[in-house]
Design a protein around this motif. Sequence first.
Motif, PDB file in Angstrom:
ATOM      1  N   PHE A  75      37.345  43.450  28.294  1.00 41.23           N
ATOM      2  CA  PHE A  75      38.196  42.553  27.508  1.00 41.23           C
ATOM      3  C   PHE A  75      39.667  42.956  27.593  1.00 41.23           C
ATOM      4  CE2 PHE A  75      34.309  41.289  25.033  1.00 41.23           C
ATOM      5  CZ  PHE A  75      34.335  39.968  25.450  1.00 41.23           C
ATOM      6  N   LEU A  76      39.940  44.253  27.562  1.00 40.93           N
ATOM      7  CA  LEU A  76      41.308  44.733  27.694  1.00 40.93           C
ATOM      8  C   LEU A  76      41.878  44.350  29.062  1.00 40.93           C
ATOM      9  CD1 LEU A  76      43.589  46.426  26.397  1.00 40.93           C
ATOM     10  CD2 LEU A  76      42.599  48.406  27.556  1.00 40.93           C
ATOM     11  N   GLU A  77      41.065  44.517  30.111  1.00 38.80           N
ATOM     12  CA  GLU A  77      41.526  44.171  31.460  1.00 38.80           C
ATOM     13  C   GLU A  77      41.765  42.675  31.614  1.00 38.80           C
ATOM     14  OE1 GLU A  77      40.375  44.828  36.136  1.00 38.80           O
ATOM     15  OE2 GLU A  77      38.814  45.106  34.634  1.00 38.80           O
ATOM     16  N   THR A  78      40.864  41.861  31.092  1.00 38.40           N
ATOM     17  CA  THR A  78      41.066  40.417  31.215  1.00 38.40           C
ATOM     18  C   THR A  78      42.322  39.975  30.471  1.00 38.40           C
ATOM     19  OG1 THR A  78      39.558  40.016  29.360  1.00 38.40           O
ATOM     20  CG2 THR A  78      38.657  39.794  31.582  1.00 38.40           C
ATOM     21  N   PHE A  79      42.585  40.578  29.336  1.00 37.70           N
ATOM     22  CA  PHE A  79      43.795  40.212  28.592  1.00 37.70           C
ATOM     23  C   PHE A  79      45.052  40.658  29.333  1.00 37.70           C
ATOM     24  CE2 PHE A  79      47.131  41.227  25.500  1.00 37.70           C
ATOM     25  CZ  PHE A  79      47.342  39.954  24.986  1.00 37.70           C
ATOM     26  N   ILE A  80      45.077  41.909  29.774  1.00 41.45           N
ATOM     27  CA  ILE A  80      46.279  42.438  30.427  1.00 41.45           C
ATOM     28  C   ILE A  80      46.523  41.751  31.766  1.00 41.45           C
ATOM     29  CG2 ILE A  80      47.258  44.486  31.544  1.00 41.45           C
ATOM     30  CD1 ILE A  80      46.163  46.112  29.201  1.00 41.45           C
ATOM     31  N   LEU A  81      45.481  41.661  32.601  1.00 47.08           N
ATOM     32  CA  LEU A  81      45.687  41.094  33.936  1.00 47.08           C
ATOM     33  C   LEU A  81      45.877  39.583  33.902  1.00 47.08           C
ATOM     34  CD1 LEU A  81      43.238  43.093  36.219  1.00 47.08           C
ATOM     35  CD2 LEU A  81      45.699  43.342  35.987  1.00 47.08           C
ATOM     36  N   THR A  82      45.029  38.904  33.165  1.00 43.97           N
ATOM     37  CA  THR A  82      45.065  37.450  33.211  1.00 43.97           C
ATOM     38  C   THR A  82      46.186  36.877  32.359  1.00 43.97           C
ATOM     39  OG1 THR A  82      42.673  37.501  33.492  1.00 43.97           O
ATOM     40  CG2 THR A  82      43.655  35.389  32.970  1.00 43.97           C
ATOM     41  N   VAL A  83      46.349  37.361  31.166  1.00 42.97           N
ATOM     42  CA  VAL A  83      47.331  36.767  30.262  1.00 42.97           C
ATOM     43  C   VAL A  83      48.714  37.388  30.457  1.00 42.97           C
ATOM     44  CG1 VAL A  83      47.914  36.345  27.854  1.00 42.97           C
ATOM     45  CG2 VAL A  83      45.545  36.185  28.588  1.00 42.97           C
ATOM     46  N   LEU A  84      48.833  38.681  30.259  1.00 41.99           N
ATOM     47  CA  LEU A  84      50.151  39.316  30.292  1.00 41.99           C
ATOM     48  C   LEU A  84      50.781  39.321  31.682  1.00 41.99           C
ATOM     49  CD1 LEU A  84      49.730  42.377  27.910  1.00 41.99           C
ATOM     50  CD2 LEU A  84      50.823  40.198  27.453  1.00 41.99           C
ATOM     51  N   MET A  85      50.043  39.788  32.674  1.00 38.68           N
ATOM     52  CA  MET A  85      50.629  39.929  34.004  1.00 38.68           C
ATOM     53  C   MET A  85      50.932  38.572  34.640  1.00 38.68           C
ATOM     54  SD  MET A  85      51.072  43.132  34.406  1.00 38.68           S
ATOM     55  CE  MET A  85      51.261  43.516  36.119  1.00 38.68           C
ATOM     56  N   MET A  86      50.084  37.595  34.450  1.00 37.04           N
ATOM     57  CA  MET A  86      50.354  36.279  35.037  1.00 37.04           C
ATOM     58  C   MET A  86      51.539  35.598  34.338  1.00 37.04           C
ATOM     59  SD  MET A  86      48.519  35.890  37.615  1.00 37.04           S
ATOM     60  CE  MET A  86      48.170  37.574  38.018  1.00 37.04           C
ATOM     61  N   ASN A  87      51.644  35.757  33.030  1.00 40.16           N
ATOM     62  CA  ASN A  87      52.803  35.202  32.325  1.00 40.16           C
ATOM     63  C   ASN A  87      54.091  35.906  32.741  1.00 40.16           C
ATOM     64  OD1 ASN A  87      51.654  33.108  30.871  1.00 40.16           O
ATOM     65  ND2 ASN A  87      50.985  34.471  29.249  1.00 40.16           N
ATOM     66  N   LEU A  88      54.008  37.209  32.980  1.00 39.66           N
ATOM     67  CA  LEU A  88      55.167  37.944  33.463  1.00 39.66           C
ATOM     68  C   LEU A  88      55.583  37.424  34.844  1.00 39.66           C
ATOM     69  CD1 LEU A  88      57.203  40.267  33.210  1.00 39.66           C
ATOM     70  CD2 LEU A  88      55.454  41.764  34.180  1.00 39.66           C
ATOM     71  N   MET A  89      54.630  37.163  35.706  1.00 33.36           N
ATOM     72  CA  MET A  89      54.942  36.639  37.036  1.00 33.36           C
ATOM     73  C   MET A  89      55.607  35.263  36.943  1.00 33.36           C
ATOM     74  SD  MET A  89      52.510  35.752  40.285  1.00 33.36           S
ATOM     75  CE  MET A  89      51.755  34.380  39.451  1.00 33.36           C
ATOM     76  N   ILE A  90      55.083  34.405  36.088  1.00 37.55           N
ATOM     77  CA  ILE A  90      55.669  33.069  35.913  1.00 37.55           C
ATOM     78  C   ILE A  90      57.099  33.183  35.383  1.00 37.55           C
ATOM     79  CG2 ILE A  90      55.509  30.950  34.558  1.00 37.55           C
ATOM     80  CD1 ILE A  90      52.421  31.293  34.773  1.00 37.55           C
ATOM     81  N   ALA A  91      57.320  34.082  34.438  1.00 33.05           N
ATOM     82  CA  ALA A  91      58.668  34.266  33.884  1.00 33.05           C
ATOM     83  C   ALA A  91      59.637  34.775  34.949  1.00 33.05           C
ATOM     84  CB  ALA A  91      58.617  35.235  32.709  1.00 33.05           C
TER      85      ALA A  91
END
Length: 133
Positions: A75-91
């Motif tokens: 769950f920690l990995e799915t949150f960090i990789l999918t939500v945080l890192m992808m939003n950072l890339m979009i930003a």
Amino acid sequence: TVKVLFEVVKDLRYYLILLLFTVIAFSHSFYAIKQDNDPGEDVSMWEEFRLSYEILLGEYDDNNYGSTVEVSVFFLETFILTVLMMNLMIALMTDTYTRIRSRTKEVSAMEWAKWIAEIDVRYQGTKEIPDLD
């Protein structure tokens, strides 16, 4: 358009390094957890890397995670990789695109000035107007 693509790739280089290290860190976490849970089981680091990469892409099988610790790390990995890192890339991509678009008029004027200077140097001393077609 090609220049924008090169600028985006250039700006994302540190993000991609961070993303790679994050995937490797989670792979190593799952590798260590699975070795501790079942020392006799043959666990491959490459298999864990592949599974972590699949989580990054949103493709995963939750049957691979049995213990409470594995599920928590999952769950920690799915949150960090999918939500945080992808939003950072979009930003980052949006910021790069905005920065390039704000310089469009300046770059266009500079290209025109270079073009006019080249024509001036090439036809200096002649009274004819060059045919630009």
